[in-house]
Motif scaffolding. Structure first.
Motif, PDB file in Angstrom:
ATOM      1  N   SER A 173       0.762   5.426   0.327  1.00  0.00           N
ATOM      2  CA  SER A 173      -0.061   6.404   1.024  1.00  0.00           C
ATOM      3  C   SER A 173      -1.089   7.028   0.082  1.00  0.00           C
ATOM      4  O   SER A 173      -0.751   7.540  -0.983  1.00  0.00           O
ATOM      5  N   GLY A 174      -2.366   6.949   0.488  1.00  0.00           N
ATOM      6  CA  GLY A 174      -3.431   7.534  -0.312  1.00  0.00           C
ATOM      7  C   GLY A 174      -3.834   6.739  -1.537  1.00  0.00           C
ATOM      8  O   GLY A 174      -4.651   7.185  -2.330  1.00  0.00           O
ATOM      9  N   LYS A 207       0.841  -1.195   0.000  1.00  0.00           N
ATOM     10  CA  LYS A 207       0.000   0.000   0.000  1.00  0.00           C
ATOM     11  C   LYS A 207       0.870   1.236   0.000  1.00  0.00           C
ATOM     12  O   LYS A 207       1.776   1.373   0.804  1.00  0.00           O
TER      13      LYS A 207
END
Length: 123
Positions: free
Chosen positions: A103-104, A101
């Motif tokens: 960020s965002g 993942k």
């Protein structure tokens, strides 16, 4: 059926059944999707198995090993965010995918090869 000058002949190669059975043992719907991988995913439950099939479908469609499953895409199948996350964690624990993942950004799902007799890891 073979067509020769407007006539149809029923011909079947004698080794055709043997070739078809070899294909069936190795793949699930597409040569990129291994049957043992799908079988292992199915052991994690119906929801995780369905998510696994969707991951494989997107991978075949995009010709990439890393894909993402957006909320809009999963809404078409009635799959909630919670079901998605639980299923992805189960598949990751089973060693079928790797999650990352940024960020965002949405989760990136990377398909991992499932060990078979040919590429199995000996303890």
């Amino acid at each position: 059926m073979l067509e020769l000058d407007g006539k149809k002949l029923a011909y079947q190669h004698p080794d055709l059944k043997q070739l078809e059975s070899k294909k069936e043992a190795a793949y699930f719907l597409h040569r990129q999707v291994s049957l043992p991988w799908i079988q292992r995913a199915a052991l994690e439950g119906i929801q995780a198995g369905f998510i696994a099939i969707l991951i494989q479908w997107k991978s075949v469609l995009t010709k990439r090993q890393t894909v993402s499953l957006s909320a809009e895409f999963l809404d078409q199948f009635g799959i909630s965010r919670g079901v998605k996350l639980r299923s992805l964690k189960l598949l990751e624990k089973a060693g079928l995918i790797q999650l990352s993942k940024a960020s965002g950004k949405s989760l990136k799902i990377t398909l991992l090869p499932y060990p078979t007799k040919k590429n199995s890891i000996d303890p």
